[in-house]
Motif scaffolding. Structure first.
Motif, PDB file in Angstrom:
ATOM      1  N   ARG A  99       0.830  -1.207   0.000  1.00  0.00           N
ATOM      2  CA  ARG A  99       0.000   0.000   0.000  1.00  0.00           C
ATOM      3  C   ARG A  99       0.866   1.259   0.000  1.00  0.00           C
ATOM      4  O   ARG A  99       0.534   2.249  -0.678  1.00  0.00           O
ATOM      5  CB  ARG A  99      -0.925   0.004   1.224  1.00  0.00           C
ATOM      6  N   MET A 100       1.984   1.223   0.742  1.00  0.00           N
ATOM      7  CA  MET A 100       2.875   2.391   0.752  1.00  0.00           C
ATOM      8  C   MET A 100       3.503   2.606  -0.623  1.00  0.00           C
ATOM      9  O   MET A 100       3.624   3.745  -1.085  1.00  0.00           O
ATOM     10  CB  MET A 100       3.949   2.207   1.819  1.00  0.00           C
ATOM     11  N   PHE A 121       2.178   1.775  -3.436  1.00  0.00           N
ATOM     12  CA  PHE A 121       1.116   2.280  -4.304  1.00  0.00           C
ATOM     13  C   PHE A 121       0.898   3.776  -4.076  1.00  0.00           C
ATOM     14  O   PHE A 121       0.758   4.549  -5.043  1.00  0.00           O
ATOM     15  CB  PHE A 121      -0.173   1.507  -4.034  1.00  0.00           C
ATOM     16  N   ARG A 122       0.891   4.202  -2.803  1.00  0.00           N
ATOM     17  CA  ARG A 122       0.683   5.611  -2.495  1.00  0.00           C
ATOM     18  C   ARG A 122       1.827   6.465  -3.025  1.00  0.00           C
ATOM     19  O   ARG A 122       1.611   7.566  -3.554  1.00  0.00           O
ATOM     20  CB  ARG A 122       0.540   5.808  -0.986  1.00  0.00           C
ATOM     21  N   GLU A 162       1.313   6.924  -6.650  1.00  0.00           N
ATOM     22  CA  GLU A 162       0.259   7.901  -6.935  1.00  0.00           C
ATOM     23  C   GLU A 162       0.753   9.326  -6.701  1.00  0.00           C
ATOM     24  O   GLU A 162       0.432  10.238  -7.487  1.00  0.00           O
ATOM     25  CB  GLU A 162      -0.962   7.613  -6.048  1.00  0.00           C
ATOM     26  N   PHE A 163       1.531   9.549  -5.643  1.00  0.00           N
ATOM     27  CA  PHE A 163       2.077  10.887  -5.381  1.00  0.00           C
ATOM     28  C   PHE A 163       3.016  11.323  -6.497  1.00  0.00           C
ATOM     29  O   PHE A 163       3.038  12.501  -6.883  1.00  0.00           O
ATOM     30  CB  PHE A 163       2.809  10.908  -4.039  1.00  0.00           C
TER      31      PHE A 163
END
Length: 305
Positions: free
Chosen positions: A272-273, A275-276, A279-280
């Protein structure tokens, strides 16, 4: 939640293949808790004769708690009187004597794959028998049985006149493991309040400070790395043989189940990190202004570079 299988998958698949198509083999592998196995055919000219051996670090304690009787009950003539060198128990399996293909053969192979489970059942079966004696007497406590099945980790089992108490001491090597473990184990405590699982065993969790049942023991670890998980088994959890077998099977795997799901939780958090972060990066890339390109020309019409 994913429940781990109590049997060894390598033993099950290997024997299933060799029953169908016998051939020489020599396979060594390790299961949970550092338990070592070996599958071999001593005589390459007789591939149907397979030897299954197991080494487990708490064997001497298991012998005191009656493992020989359990293995004799489960495997009978397959049990070799003297185990293979370097191992604690050895089974001689003749594939020609295996049941015909079908459910009976699958059950036979699975029973061999449950060798570790059946060995570790010794203190639990003894505690259930001790409970019956103490219940008839009306009071008292049985022997506090300890299994040092891992480095610095122990399973304690003790029967009393109204319950059987099982305590796991487990080590959390990393700070993140302690955090995930605390959250995970608190869910065990809280989930029992739900009406649908009121019949589940009582679960208690402490860090550093050992439970009262083992507080008198010498040499207990009282650092931040250690946690104690206590299961309180009531008669409904082992009154009938089939229920008792299920209880033994599940509770044996608790430590592996806990750390398996801690690792899965960490892997999910990392994914999840990542992925974030991805996205950033996309947002930042969209925020970049494009530099205007001006084509300057001379009086004659040529472009200036």
């Amino acid at each position: 939640m994913i429940l781990l299988e109590p049997h060894n998958h390598i033993i099950q698949t290997t024997l299933a293949e060799k029953v169908a198509q016998p051939s020489p083999l020599d396979v060594q592998f390790v299961d949970f808790d550092g338990v070592r196995f070996r599958l071999t055919t001593p005589d390459r000219k007789a591939p149907n004769a397979i030897v299954l051996s197991m080494n487990i670090r708490c064997w001497d304690e298991l012998v005191r708690y009656g493992v020989d009787g359990i293995l004799q009950r489960e495997y009978g003539s397959l049990l070799r009187p003297e185990p293979e060198s370097g191992y604690n128990v050895t089974l001689d399996v003749d594939l020609e004597q295996a049941p015909p293909a079908g459910e009976e053969r699958d059950a036979f192979i699975k029973s061999l794959a449950l060798l570790k489970r059946n060995a570790l059942a010794a203190p639990f079966e003894r505690s259930f028998e001790t409970y019956k004696q103490l219940e008839a007497a009306g009071s008292g406590q049985g022997e506090l049985m300890a299994l040092h099945y891992r480095d610095e980790e122990v399973i304690y089992v003790q029967a009393s006149s109204d319950r059987v108490t099982v305590i796991f001491s487990t080590m959390f090597r990393e700070e993140t493991d302690r955090v995930f473990g605390k959250v995970f184990l608190q869910e065990f405590v809280d989930a029992r309040r739900l009406p649908t699982i009121q019949a589940a065993p009582q679960v208690l969790y402490t860090t550093r400070e050992p439970p009262l049942e083992i507080r008198h023991l010498q040499g207990l670890n009282d650092t931040e790395d250690v946690g104690y998980v206590t299961f309180v088994l009531f008669p409904r959890h082992f009154a009938r043989p089939e229920v008792a077998n299920t209880t033994i099977t599940h509770i044996q795997l608790f430590r592996d189940y806990l750390h398996y799901h801690i690792k899965c939780s960490k892997a999910y958090m990392h994914s999840r990190m990542r992925f974030r972060v991805s996205e950033f990066q996309k947002v930042l890339n969209r925020a970049k202004t494009e530099s205007a390109v001006v084509d300057r020309k001379t009086v004659s019409g040529r472009s200036m570079r």
